[in-house]
Design a protein around this motif. Structure first.
Motif, mmCIF file in Angstrom:
data_model
loop_
_atom_site.group_PDB
_atom_site.id
_atom_site.type_symbol
_atom_site.label_atom_id
_atom_site.label_comp_id
_atom_site.label_asym_id
_atom_site.label_seq_id
_atom_site.Cartn_x
_atom_site.Cartn_y
_atom_site.Cartn_z
ATOM 1 N N SER A 1 -9.373 7.647 4.162
ATOM 2 C CA SER A 1 -9.419 6.197 3.977
ATOM 3 C C SER A 1 -8.091 5.655 3.468
ATOM 4 C CB SER A 1 -10.559 5.809 3.038
ATOM 5 O OG SER A 1 -10.368 6.378 1.760
ATOM 6 N N LEU A 2 -7.448 6.330 2.508
ATOM 7 C CA LEU A 2 -6.164 5.855 1.998
ATOM 8 C C LEU A 2 -5.088 5.970 3.069
ATOM 9 C CD1 LEU A 2 -4.614 4.729 -0.429
ATOM 10 C CD2 LEU A 2 -4.103 7.087 -1.073
ATOM 11 N N LEU A 3 -5.045 7.075 3.765
ATOM 12 C CA LEU A 3 -4.048 7.258 4.812
ATOM 13 C C LEU A 3 -4.275 6.267 5.951
ATOM 14 C CD1 LEU A 3 -1.590 8.762 5.805
ATOM 15 C CD2 LEU A 3 -3.122 10.488 6.790
ATOM 16 N N MET B 1 -5.732 3.377 5.737
ATOM 17 C CA MET B 1 -5.379 2.060 5.221
ATOM 18 C C MET B 1 -3.864 1.871 5.297
ATOM 19 S SD MET B 1 -6.279 0.258 1.581
ATOM 20 C CE MET B 1 -4.913 0.751 0.559
ATOM 21 N N TYR B 2 -3.099 2.883 4.887
ATOM 22 C CA TYR B 2 -1.641 2.798 4.962
ATOM 23 C C TYR B 2 -1.193 2.577 6.410
ATOM 24 C CZ TYR B 2 3.247 4.074 4.968
ATOM 25 O OH TYR B 2 4.606 4.053 5.156
ATOM 26 N N GLN B 3 -1.720 3.377 7.317
ATOM 27 C CA GLN B 3 -1.309 3.279 8.716
ATOM 28 C C GLN B 3 -1.675 1.922 9.321
ATOM 29 O OE1 GLN B 3 -3.376 6.803 10.016
ATOM 30 N NE2 GLN B 3 -1.561 8.092 9.761
ATOM 31 N N ARG B 4 -2.806 1.385 8.933
ATOM 32 C CA ARG B 4 -3.258 0.093 9.456
ATOM 33 C C ARG B 4 -2.441 -1.057 8.866
ATOM 34 N NH1 ARG B 4 -8.058 1.110 8.283
ATOM 35 N NH2 ARG B 4 -8.204 -0.089 6.380
ATOM 36 N N ILE B 5 -2.328 -1.078 7.539
ATOM 37 C CA ILE B 5 -1.676 -2.197 6.854
ATOM 38 C C ILE B 5 -0.184 -2.256 7.138
ATOM 39 C CG2 ILE B 5 -1.032 -3.060 4.561
ATOM 40 C CD1 ILE B 5 -3.785 -2.364 3.602
ATOM 41 N N THR B 6 0.473 -1.113 7.231
ATOM 42 C CA THR B 6 1.934 -1.136 7.377
ATOM 43 C C THR B 6 2.387 -1.561 8.770
ATOM 44 O OG1 THR B 6 1.980 1.255 7.783
ATOM 45 C CG2 THR B 6 2.394 0.496 5.509
ATOM 46 N N ARG B 7 1.469 -1.788 9.684
ATOM 47 C CA ARG B 7 1.821 -2.371 10.984
ATOM 48 C C ARG B 7 2.042 -3.875 10.875
ATOM 49 N NH1 ARG B 7 -3.015 -0.115 14.338
ATOM 50 N NH2 ARG B 7 -3.199 1.705 13.045
ATOM 51 N N TRP B 8 1.518 -4.476 9.829
ATOM 52 C CA TRP B 8 1.635 -5.924 9.642
ATOM 53 C C TRP B 8 2.979 -6.281 9.020
ATOM 54 C CZ3 TRP B 8 -3.388 -6.404 6.289
ATOM 55 C CH2 TRP B 8 -4.487 -6.008 7.034
ATOM 56 N N PRO B 9 3.420 -7.519 9.208
ATOM 57 C CA PRO B 9 4.589 -7.975 8.430
ATOM 58 C C PRO B 9 4.242 -7.898 6.942
ATOM 59 C CG PRO B 9 4.079 -9.510 10.204
ATOM 60 C CD PRO B 9 2.946 -8.517 10.153
ATOM 61 N N ALA B 10 5.155 -7.435 6.151
ATOM 62 C CA ALA B 10 4.956 -7.259 4.700
ATOM 63 C C ALA B 10 3.868 -6.237 4.377
ATOM 64 C CB ALA B 10 4.657 -8.579 4.013
ATOM 65 N N SER C 1 1.576 -1.292 -1.243
ATOM 66 C CA SER C 1 2.063 -0.981 -2.593
ATOM 67 C C SER C 1 1.290 -1.757 -3.644
ATOM 68 C CB SER C 1 3.557 -1.295 -2.688
ATOM 69 O OG SER C 1 4.282 -0.532 -1.742
ATOM 70 N N ARG C 2 1.004 -3.015 -3.385
ATOM 71 C CA ARG C 2 0.230 -3.838 -4.314
ATOM 72 C C ARG C 2 -1.195 -3.303 -4.448
ATOM 73 N NH1 ARG C 2 3.160 -4.586 -7.366
ATOM 74 N NH2 ARG C 2 1.528 -5.636 -8.505
ATOM 75 N N ALA C 3 -1.780 -2.860 -3.345
ATOM 76 C CA ALA C 3 -3.146 -2.316 -3.383
ATOM 77 C C ALA C 3 -3.211 -1.054 -4.239
ATOM 78 C CB ALA C 3 -3.641 -2.030 -1.964
#
Length: 157
Positions: free
Chosen positions: A4-6, A8-17, A23-25
């Motif tokens: 789930s953490l990995l 989430m990282y892979q999904r979120i880091t495709r977005w701008p910012a 990092s905030r999460a």
């Protein structure tokens, strides 16, 4: 492995910012680490890279990055790498940390956490060593930590 953490990282880091948001999460989950304002720049099983910018709030009295800020950076990068690397049936907690200050830490710090050995599923707890190297903007190592993670089987309630 904490898929789930990995994921989430892979999904979120495709977005701008997305790196900022991830990092905030992480800092929301572990608030103390927000004191160094980390920025995750890479995450995969067996490797985590995190930056902290050179700013007054992480300085010591001589204007370099404070030793404890470097320790926080090391523990954060090692912990997140551990979370996405160990088998799903295992849990972890830091057990100890040995550090070396190699040079004055000036500028944006770049930490890379990697394990010394591959983790294994085990019915017993065991120490799992993680090395974190922190370098300055020129790529010179300024700090190194060896963190002993205690891995143990997840308990079922």
């Amino acid at each position: 492995m904490s898929a789930s953490l990995l994921s989430m990282y892979q999904r979120i880091t495709r977005w701008p910012a997305g790196h900022w948001l991830f990092s905030r999460a992480v800092c929301f989950r572990a608030p103390y680490f927000s004191t160094i304002s980390p920025r995750f720049v890479a995450l995969e099983p067996g490797r985590c890279e995190v930056h902290i910018r050179d700013r007054r709030r992480v300085h010591n009295h001589i204007g370099t990055v404070h030793a404890i800020a470097l320790c926080n950076l090391a523990e954060l990068s090692a912990g997140v790498m551990t979370e996405v690397t160990i088998p799903a049936g295992m849990r972890w907690i830091p057990k100890g940390m040995a550090v070396e200050y190699l040079a004055k830490a000036v500028g944006t710090m770049h930490a890379v956490a990697t394990p010394e050995i591959a983790p294994v599923e085990s019915a017993e707890g065991y120490e799992w060593p993680v090395v974190v190297r922190v370098s300055d903007p020129a790529g010179k190592d300024v700090f190194q930590a060896r963190i002993s993670m205690w891995l143990s089987p997840r308990t079922r309630h």
